[in-house]
Enzyme design. Structure first.
Site, mmCIF file in Angstrom:
data_model
loop_
_atom_site.group_PDB
_atom_site.id
_atom_site.type_symbol
_atom_site.label_atom_id
_atom_site.label_comp_id
_atom_site.label_asym_id
_atom_site.label_seq_id
_atom_site.Cartn_x
_atom_site.Cartn_y
_atom_site.Cartn_z
ATOM 1 N N SER A 142 154.716 78.503 -0.482
ATOM 2 C CA SER A 142 155.250 79.807 -0.068
ATOM 3 C C SER A 142 155.149 79.920 1.449
ATOM 4 O O SER A 142 154.298 79.275 2.069
ATOM 5 C CB SER A 142 154.403 80.905 -0.720
ATOM 6 O OG SER A 142 154.624 82.142 -0.096
ATOM 7 N N TYR A 155 145.940 84.341 -2.184
ATOM 8 C CA TYR A 155 147.208 83.650 -2.448
ATOM 9 C C TYR A 155 147.581 82.796 -1.233
ATOM 10 O O TYR A 155 147.939 81.621 -1.368
ATOM 11 C CB TYR A 155 148.284 84.695 -2.737
ATOM 12 C CG TYR A 155 149.680 84.155 -2.954
ATOM 13 C CD1 TYR A 155 150.058 83.619 -4.175
ATOM 14 C CD2 TYR A 155 150.634 84.201 -1.936
ATOM 15 C CE1 TYR A 155 151.349 83.146 -4.384
ATOM 16 C CE2 TYR A 155 151.928 83.740 -2.134
ATOM 17 C CZ TYR A 155 152.284 83.210 -3.358
ATOM 18 O OH TYR A 155 153.557 82.736 -3.556
HETATM 19 N N1 LIG Z 1 158.727 85.331 -6.165
HETATM 20 C C1 LIG Z 1 158.625 85.099 -4.877
HETATM 21 O O1 LIG Z 1 159.091 85.900 -4.033
HETATM 22 C C2 LIG Z 1 157.959 83.828 -4.393
HETATM 23 C C3 LIG Z 1 157.950 83.562 -3.024
HETATM 24 C C4 LIG Z 1 157.356 82.392 -2.573
HETATM 25 C C5 LIG Z 1 156.803 81.501 -3.465
HETATM 26 N N2 LIG Z 1 156.828 81.788 -4.796
HETATM 27 C C6 LIG Z 1 156.195 80.811 -5.698
HETATM 28 O O2 LIG Z 1 157.146 80.396 -6.654
HETATM 29 C C7 LIG Z 1 156.494 80.034 -7.869
HETATM 30 C C8 LIG Z 1 157.130 80.796 -9.034
HETATM 31 O O3 LIG Z 1 156.936 82.188 -8.781
HETATM 32 P P1 LIG Z 1 157.726 83.329 -9.582
HETATM 33 O O4 LIG Z 1 158.073 84.374 -8.599
HETATM 34 O O5 LIG Z 1 158.780 82.736 -10.446
HETATM 35 O O6 LIG Z 1 156.525 83.912 -10.471
HETATM 36 P P2 LIG Z 1 156.554 84.585 -11.922
HETATM 37 O O7 LIG Z 1 157.866 85.199 -12.227
HETATM 38 O O8 LIG Z 1 155.338 85.446 -11.985
HETATM 39 O O9 LIG Z 1 156.349 83.321 -12.879
HETATM 40 C C9 LIG Z 1 155.180 82.574 -12.806
HETATM 41 C C10 LIG Z 1 155.229 81.440 -13.799
HETATM 42 O O10 LIG Z 1 153.932 80.776 -13.781
HETATM 43 C C11 LIG Z 1 153.412 80.749 -15.114
HETATM 44 N N3 LIG Z 1 151.958 80.874 -15.106
HETATM 45 C C12 LIG Z 1 151.205 81.830 -14.510
HETATM 46 N N4 LIG Z 1 149.904 81.653 -14.800
HETATM 47 C C13 LIG Z 1 149.835 80.557 -15.598
HETATM 48 C C14 LIG Z 1 148.762 79.878 -16.239
HETATM 49 N N5 LIG Z 1 147.487 80.298 -16.147
HETATM 50 N N6 LIG Z 1 149.060 78.800 -17.005
HETATM 51 C C15 LIG Z 1 150.348 78.378 -17.136
HETATM 52 N N7 LIG Z 1 151.378 78.963 -16.548
HETATM 53 C C16 LIG Z 1 151.139 80.064 -15.797
HETATM 54 C C17 LIG Z 1 154.065 81.957 -15.804
HETATM 55 O O11 LIG Z 1 154.137 81.772 -17.195
HETATM 56 P P3 LIG Z 1 153.181 82.454 -18.302
HETATM 57 O O12 LIG Z 1 152.850 83.827 -17.838
HETATM 58 O O13 LIG Z 1 154.001 82.371 -19.526
HETATM 59 O O14 LIG Z 1 151.980 81.576 -18.377
HETATM 60 C C18 LIG Z 1 155.469 81.931 -15.225
HETATM 61 O O15 LIG Z 1 156.264 81.014 -15.914
HETATM 62 C C19 LIG Z 1 155.019 80.395 -7.674
HETATM 63 O O16 LIG Z 1 154.286 79.250 -7.324
HETATM 64 C C20 LIG Z 1 155.046 81.381 -6.519
HETATM 65 O O17 LIG Z 1 153.843 81.409 -5.796
HETATM 66 C C21 LIG Z 1 157.395 82.922 -5.280
#
Ligand SMILES: NC(=O)c1ccc[n+]([C@@H]2O[C@H](COP(=O)([O-])OP(=O)(O)OC[C@H]3O[C@@H](n4cnc5c(N)ncnc54)[C@H](OP(=O)(O)O)[C@@H]3O)[C@@H](O)[C@H]2O)c1
Length: 290
Positions: A142, A155
């Site tokens: 990120s 984070y």
């Molecule tokens: N959204 C943003 O603006 C943003 C910006 C920069 C970087 N990112 C990065 O992009 C990646 C995806 O983010 P997102 O926004 O798509 O997040 P999200 O919608 O909250 O999805 C997170 C994913 O991680 C899984 N997860 C969470 N805890 C887990 C655990 N203990 N075991 C297994 N799986 C787990 C969740 O599935 P379950 O709940 O089913 O386990 C879900 O599939 C992350 O690494 C995040 O830091 C996001």
């Protein structure tokens, strides 16, 4: 790795958010996707989408917080699809909080899911890639790991760790046939962890669609990119890089830019929103109990 067709990809966090878009992009490339996260029902929906796109997939529900048990996940994957050619560490959690309000359990969860599990999964799947002299590991970090973000300190620490670890590993892997990339997205919209609770990121910070970020993941694998900064709107990758470079020389200047863009204010608002939701949940539980 220029061609993903027929490759087996382990994708964590495939149940929702960005993971679903990466899964779709992999299906279009004709890769076989091993979808991992905790929620079986949502993983199955992702697998159905992959099938509809003509791809192959399996779902394995697993809690990545159990880092000591990831060898069991490796065993389950080995039993169902054999070797893994590409590992995409996408699962992540962010808990926005005033630092003193974090519980130790929350700090540990963020570090385990965002940093320890990618490192441990790599430790488990890398030996076979080295034996094949081929493989690619993509870590989804990120922009919060390039410059610390207030009220999201744990984070930021986890993502900064992931970026530097990827940098070290990429150098260690030179000449082995195995490649490593790190992707650093800014705010993603309209889905994902930041967009939930209807939070709208500050306009000047820029944002990217999940499809744009997923395409960057595919580009990283095909073109063996070391690090991709993803910010589709307003601020270009080049400008963002320049800002971080200035931050290395004089961080108060970039702190001021972050305040001007309203990044700390936005995260503070996320903390307040989460508090209100928690209070409402506690109240409804108390009301139900009478
Ligand atoms: N959204 C943003 O603006 C943003 C910006 C920069 C970087 N990112 C990065 O992009 C990646 C995806 O983010 P997102 O926004 O798509 O997040 P999200 O919608 O909250 O999805 C997170 C994913 O991680 C899984 N997860 C969470 N805890 C887990 C655990 N203990 N075991 C297994 N799986 C787990 C969740 O599935 P379950 O709940 O089913 O386990 C879900 O599939 C992350 O690494 C995040 O830091 C996001």
């Amino acid at each position: 790795m220029t061609n993903l067709a027929g490759k087996t990809v382990l994708l964590t966090g495939a149940s929702r958010g960005l993971g679903v878009y990466i899964a779709r992009a992999l299906a279009i490339e004709k890769a076989t996707v091993v979808c991992v996260s905790r929620s079986k029902a949502e993983l199955d929906i992702t697998c159905d989408e992959i099938t509809a796109l003509g791809g192959k997939s399996i779902s394995i529900p697993f809690d990545l917080k159990d880092v000591n048990k990831l060898s069991t996940l490796k065993y389950l994957i080995h039993q169902s699809v054999g070797k893994v050619d590409i590992l995409i560490n996408n699962a992540g959690i962010e808990i926005c909080q005033f630092f003193t309000d974090y519980s130790l359990d929350e700090i540990q969860s963020v570090l385990e899911v965002n940093l320890l599990s990618p490192i441990e999964l790599t430790r488990l799947f890398l030996p076979n890639m080295l034996k094949q002299r081929s493989g690619h590991i993509v870590n989804i970090a990120s922009l919060g790991g390039k410059k610390g973000v207030a009220y999201s300190s744990t984070y930021s620490a986890s993502k900064a760790g992931l970026i530097i670890w990827s940098d070290a590993m990429r150098q260690e892997l030179v000449g082995t046939g195995v490649e490593m990339s790190v992707i650093c997205p800014g705010y993603i919209s309209p889905i994902g962890s930041v967009a939930k609770n209807s939070s709208i990121a500050p306009q000047l910070a820029g944002k990217s669609t999940p499809t744009y970020v997923a395409n960057a993941v595919i580009r990283a694998i095909k073109q063996n990119k070391a690090e991709i900064i993803v910010n589709q709107e307003l601020i270009t990758e080049c400008f963002t890089r320049l800002l971080f470079a200035i931050g290395q020389l004089y961080s108060p200047f970039v702190d001021a830019i972050y305040r001007w863009i309203d990044i700390p204010k936005f995260n503070r608002m996320r903390v307040e929103k989460q508090r209100c939701m928690d209070d409402r949940m506690i109240k409804s539980v108390v009301d139900k109990r009478g």
